[in-house]
Design a protein around this motif. Structure first.
Motif, PDB file in Angstrom:
ATOM      1  N   THR A 120     -31.764  -7.263   2.923  1.00 29.40           N
ATOM      2  CA  THR A 120     -30.587  -6.695   3.901  1.00 29.40           C
ATOM      3  C   THR A 120     -31.437  -5.967   5.144  1.00 29.40           C
ATOM      4  OG1 THR A 120     -29.277  -6.438   1.933  1.00 29.40           O
ATOM      5  CG2 THR A 120     -28.425  -5.492   4.006  1.00 29.40           C
ATOM      6  N   PRO A 121     -30.890  -6.702   6.273  1.00 24.69           N
ATOM      7  CA  PRO A 121     -31.658  -6.174   7.569  1.00 24.69           C
ATOM      8  C   PRO A 121     -31.039  -4.780   8.105  1.00 24.69           C
ATOM      9  CG  PRO A 121     -30.038  -7.733   8.021  1.00 24.69           C
ATOM     10  CD  PRO A 121     -30.041  -7.880   6.781  1.00 24.69           C
ATOM     11  N   PHE A 122     -29.592  -4.491   7.772  1.00 24.15           N
ATOM     12  CA  PHE A 122     -29.017  -3.468   8.318  1.00 24.15           C
ATOM     13  C   PHE A 122     -27.675  -2.899   7.702  1.00 24.15           C
ATOM     14  CE2 PHE A 122     -27.120  -7.089  10.511  1.00 24.15           C
ATOM     15  CZ  PHE A 122     -25.810  -6.703  10.374  1.00 24.15           C
ATOM     16  N   ILE A 123     -27.186  -1.841   7.949  1.00 22.83           N
ATOM     17  CA  ILE A 123     -25.837  -1.451   7.353  1.00 22.83           C
ATOM     18  C   ILE A 123     -25.027  -0.812   8.439  1.00 22.83           C
ATOM     19  CG2 ILE A 123     -26.616  -1.361   4.898  1.00 22.83           C
ATOM     20  CD1 ILE A 123     -26.959   1.815   5.153  1.00 22.83           C
ATOM     21  N   HIS A 124     -23.878  -0.704   8.124  1.00 20.96           N
ATOM     22  CA  HIS A 124     -22.945   0.101   9.188  1.00 20.96           C
ATOM     23  C   HIS A 124     -22.640   1.257   8.263  1.00 20.96           C
ATOM     24  CE1 HIS A 124     -21.158  -3.002  11.873  1.00 20.96           C
ATOM     25  NE2 HIS A 124     -22.475  -3.064  12.106  1.00 20.96           N
ATOM     26  N   ALA A 125     -23.162   2.391   8.787  1.00 23.29           N
ATOM     27  CA  ALA A 125     -22.942   3.729   7.985  1.00 23.29           C
ATOM     28  C   ALA A 125     -21.655   4.659   8.643  1.00 23.29           C
ATOM     29  CB  ALA A 125     -24.158   4.546   8.115  1.00 23.29           C
ATOM     30  N   GLY A 126     -21.098   5.426   7.824  1.00 22.10           N
ATOM     31  CA  GLY A 126     -20.173   6.616   8.159  1.00 22.10           C
ATOM     32  C   GLY A 126     -20.624   7.758   7.604  1.00 22.10           C
ATOM     33  N   PHE A 127     -19.705   8.777   7.677  1.00 25.46           N
ATOM     34  CA  PHE A 127     -20.099  10.216   7.291  1.00 25.46           C
ATOM     35  C   PHE A 127     -20.269  10.166   5.616  1.00 25.46           C
ATOM     36  CE2 PHE A 127     -18.371  11.800  11.383  1.00 25.46           C
ATOM     37  CZ  PHE A 127     -19.633  11.550  12.151  1.00 25.46           C
ATOM     38  N   ASN A 128     -19.358   9.484   5.279  1.00 25.53           N
ATOM     39  CA  ASN A 128     -19.177   9.374   3.648  1.00 25.53           C
ATOM     40  C   ASN A 128     -19.380   8.112   2.959  1.00 25.53           C
ATOM     41  OD1 ASN A 128     -18.245  12.332   3.389  1.00 25.53           O
ATOM     42  ND2 ASN A 128     -16.347  11.318   4.492  1.00 25.53           N
ATOM     43  N   HIS A 129     -19.249   7.061   3.880  1.00 22.23           N
ATOM     44  CA  HIS A 129     -19.488   5.696   3.147  1.00 22.23           C
ATOM     45  C   HIS A 129     -20.517   4.658   4.084  1.00 22.23           C
ATOM     46  CE1 HIS A 129     -15.539   7.177   1.669  1.00 22.23           C
ATOM     47  NE2 HIS A 129     -15.794   6.917   0.436  1.00 22.23           N
ATOM     48  N   TYR A 130     -20.759   3.477   3.706  1.00 23.90           N
ATOM     49  CA  TYR A 130     -21.220   2.625   4.347  1.00 23.90           C
ATOM     50  C   TYR A 130     -20.733   1.319   3.756  1.00 23.90           C
ATOM     51  CZ  TYR A 130     -24.120   1.390   0.218  1.00 23.90           C
ATOM     52  OH  TYR A 130     -24.483   0.821  -1.092  1.00 23.90           O
ATOM     53  N   ARG A 131     -21.172   0.043   4.693  1.00 22.80           N
ATOM     54  CA  ARG A 131     -20.755  -1.244   4.396  1.00 22.80           C
ATOM     55  C   ARG A 131     -21.849  -2.004   4.796  1.00 22.80           C
ATOM     56  NH1 ARG A 131     -16.653  -1.580   7.633  1.00 22.80           N
ATOM     57  NH2 ARG A 131     -15.032  -1.518   6.151  1.00 22.80           N
ATOM     58  N   GLU A 132     -22.040  -3.121   3.760  1.00 23.44           N
ATOM     59  CA  GLU A 132     -23.112  -3.709   3.828  1.00 23.44           C
ATOM     60  C   GLU A 132     -22.728  -5.456   4.524  1.00 23.44           C
ATOM     61  OE1 GLU A 132     -24.923  -4.733  -0.121  1.00 23.44           O
ATOM     62  OE2 GLU A 132     -24.976  -2.698  -0.574  1.00 23.44           O
ATOM     63  N   PRO A 133     -23.653  -6.105   5.135  1.00 24.49           N
ATOM     64  CA  PRO A 133     -23.260  -7.328   5.847  1.00 24.49           C
ATOM     65  C   PRO A 133     -23.527  -8.556   4.700  1.00 24.49           C
ATOM     66  CG  PRO A 133     -25.420  -6.592   6.307  1.00 24.49           C
ATOM     67  CD  PRO A 133     -24.985  -5.508   5.669  1.00 24.49           C
ATOM     68  N   ASN A 134     -23.016  -9.640   4.959  1.00 22.01           N
ATOM     69  CA  ASN A 134     -22.954 -10.790   4.273  1.00 22.01           C
ATOM     70  C   ASN A 134     -23.833 -12.038   4.910  1.00 22.01           C
ATOM     71  OD1 ASN A 134     -21.230  -9.716   2.138  1.00 22.01           O
ATOM     72  ND2 ASN A 134     -19.486 -10.340   3.153  1.00 22.01           N
ATOM     73  N   LEU A 135     -24.571 -12.467   4.076  1.00 22.81           N
ATOM     74  CA  LEU A 135     -25.414 -13.589   4.530  1.00 22.81           C
ATOM     75  C   LEU A 135     -24.523 -14.810   4.574  1.00 22.81           C
ATOM     76  CD1 LEU A 135     -28.023 -14.987   5.566  1.00 22.81           C
ATOM     77  CD2 LEU A 135     -28.556 -15.245   3.218  1.00 22.81           C
ATOM     78  N   ASN A 136     -24.481 -15.340   6.004  1.00 26.26           N
ATOM     79  CA  ASN A 136     -23.756 -16.784   6.046  1.00 26.26           C
ATOM     80  C   ASN A 136     -25.064 -17.670   5.579  1.00 26.26           C
ATOM     81  OD1 ASN A 136     -22.628 -19.199   6.902  1.00 26.26           O
ATOM     82  ND2 ASN A 136     -21.778 -18.111   8.602  1.00 26.26           N
ATOM     83  N   THR A 137     -24.523 -18.457   4.605  1.00 24.17           N
ATOM     84  CA  THR A 137     -25.707 -19.424   3.977  1.00 24.17           C
ATOM     85  C   THR A 137     -25.587 -20.631   5.171  1.00 24.17           C
ATOM     86  OG1 THR A 137     -24.025 -20.638   2.791  1.00 24.17           O
ATOM     87  CG2 THR A 137     -25.398 -18.983   1.669  1.00 24.17           C
ATOM     88  N   VAL A 138     -24.736 -21.130   6.002  1.00 22.07           N
ATOM     89  CA  VAL A 138     -24.727 -22.221   6.964  1.00 22.07           C
ATOM     90  C   VAL A 138     -25.538 -21.705   7.737  1.00 22.07           C
ATOM     91  CG1 VAL A 138     -23.423 -23.705   8.380  1.00 22.07           C
ATOM     92  CG2 VAL A 138     -22.301 -22.785   5.893  1.00 22.07           C
TER      93      VAL A 138
END
Length: 301
Positions: A120-138
Motif C-alpha cells: 500500500t503506497p499511501f493512505i488518507h488520514a484524518g484526526f480520528n480515522h483513515y482510509r485505504e486505497p484500492n488496487l485497480n487490477t486492470v
C-alpha cells in the motif's frame, strides 16, 4: 316737660341711626375691595391657564417610538449585512463537508504498519480515522474509493501525541464558534443589531478563524515526520476546505469590523420624523370668552 323729654329721645335715636349708617358705610368699601380682589385674582388665573394652554400638545399625536429590536422585519440593516452572513455560513459548510478521513495524504514506511500491507503506497488520514486505497487490477493503479468507510487508528502503532490532541481540540472549537457566529449574524437580516452586538458576531468569527489556523499544527505530529523523516504528509481535501473556511471567515470579520450598517428606517418612521405633530393653539376669541364667562360668574356671586 313731657315735650322736651320726647324731643331729646328722638334726637338720641336719630343720632344712633346715623352712627350705624356711618359704621355700615365705613365697612362697605372694605367688603367691596375683598370681592374685587377675588375677581381680579380669578381673572388672572384664567388668563394664565389660557396662555399655558396655547402651547399644549395633544399627547395622542406624539411621535411614535422606534420599533423594538425584537420585532422581525426584512433586512433592517440593508443588503450589506447579508454579505458577511453568507460568507460565514459558506465557511461553516466548508468545514462540515469533510468526512473525517480526508485531511491529509500520508506516505512512507508508516503506511505499511497501519494497513498491514507493505504494497500500500499511501493512505488518507484524518484526526480520528483513515482510509485505504484500492488496487485497480486492470490498470495497476491505486485509487481511493470514497464510498468505503473510514477505519480507526491502531493506537499501538500510531502515536497520538500532544500536538495531535491540540489539533483535534482546535478543530472542534472552530466548528462551534464558527457555526454559532454564522447563525448569530444571520439574525441581522431580520432583527435590529446594535453596534456592540454586531461586533460580537465578528469576535466569534475571529476566534473561529484563529482556532482553525492552529489546527494545521497537526502536520507537526510524528505521523508526518516519523521513521527518520521518511514519513510525510501532504494536504488533501479536508485541509484545503479548512483553508477556504479561514479565508471566508477572515473576510467576514473584516466586513463586520470595517463597517456597521445602520438601521434602515421604515416609511412610517420617516414620515413621523419629517412631519412632527401639530400643536393645539387656542384662538384669542375662545380665551376672551373664557375670561368673560369667569368674570360674569364672579359678578353674579
Amino acid at each position: 316737660m313731657t315735650m322736651a323729654t320726647e324731643n331729646s329721645n328722638f334726637t338720641f335715636a336719630a343720632s344712633q341711626n346715623n352712627g350705624g349708617e356711618d359704621v355700615a358705610n365705613t365697612n362697605a368699601p372694605a367688603m367691596g375691595d375683598a370681592f374685587g380682589n377675588e375677581d381680579e385674582t380669578s381673572n388672572n388665573e384664567v388668563r394664565t391657564a389660557a396662555t399655558s394652554s396655547e402651547n399644549f400638545t395633544d399627547p395622542t399625536s406624539t411621535v411614535e417610538p422606534a420599533p423594538s429590536s425584537l420585532k422581525c422585519r426584512f433586512l433592517p440593516h440593508g443588503v450589506y449585512a447579508v454579505i458577511p452572513s453568507l460568507l460565514s455560513m459558506l465557511a461553516w459548510f466548508a468545514c462540515l463537508s469533510k468526512d473525517g478521513c480526508d485531511y491529509a495524504r500520508v506516505a512512507g514506511p508508516i503506511v505499511a504498519d497501519i494497513t498491514n500491507n507493505p504494497s500500500t503506497p499511501f493512505i488518507h488520514a484524518g484526526f480520528n480515522h483513515y482510509r485505504e486505497p484500492n488496487l485497480n487490477t486492470v490498470t495497476g493503479e491505486w485509487k481511493m474509493d470514497f464510498n468505503l468507510p473510514c477505519r480507526e487508528y491502531n493506537t499501538d502503532i500510531v502515536a497520538v501525541d500532544g500536538v495531535w490532541v491540540f489539533a483535534k481540540i482546535t478543530s472542534f472549537l472552530s466548528l462551534v464558534f464558527g457555526g454559532s457566529g454564522a447563525l448569530f449574524i444571520w439574525f441581522s437580516s431580520c432583527f435590529v443589531f446594535r453596534k456592540n452586538t454586531w461586533h460580537w458576531a465578528g469576535y466569534e468569527l475571529l476566534i473561529a478563524t484563529s482556532l482553525l489556523t492552529l489546527t494545521y499544527s497537526w502536520f507537526a505530529t510524528s505521523l508526518c515526520h516519523g521513521n527518520d523523516g521518511k514519513d510525510n504528509c501532504t494536504m488533501q481535501y479536508g485541509a484545503r476546505a479548512d483553508i477556504l473556511a479561514c479565508v471566508l471567515w477572515a473576510t467576514s470579520v473584516l466586513l463586520i469590523f470595517c463597517k456597521y450598517p445602520a438601521e434602515k428606517k421604515t416609511a412610517q418612521e420617516s414620515n413621523s420624523i419629517q412631519n412632527p405633530p401639530p400643536e393645539l393653539e387656542m384662538s384669542n376669541q375662545s380665551v376672551e370668552q373664557r375670561v368673560g364667562v369667569a368674570a360674569d360668574e364672579h359678578e353674579i356671586i
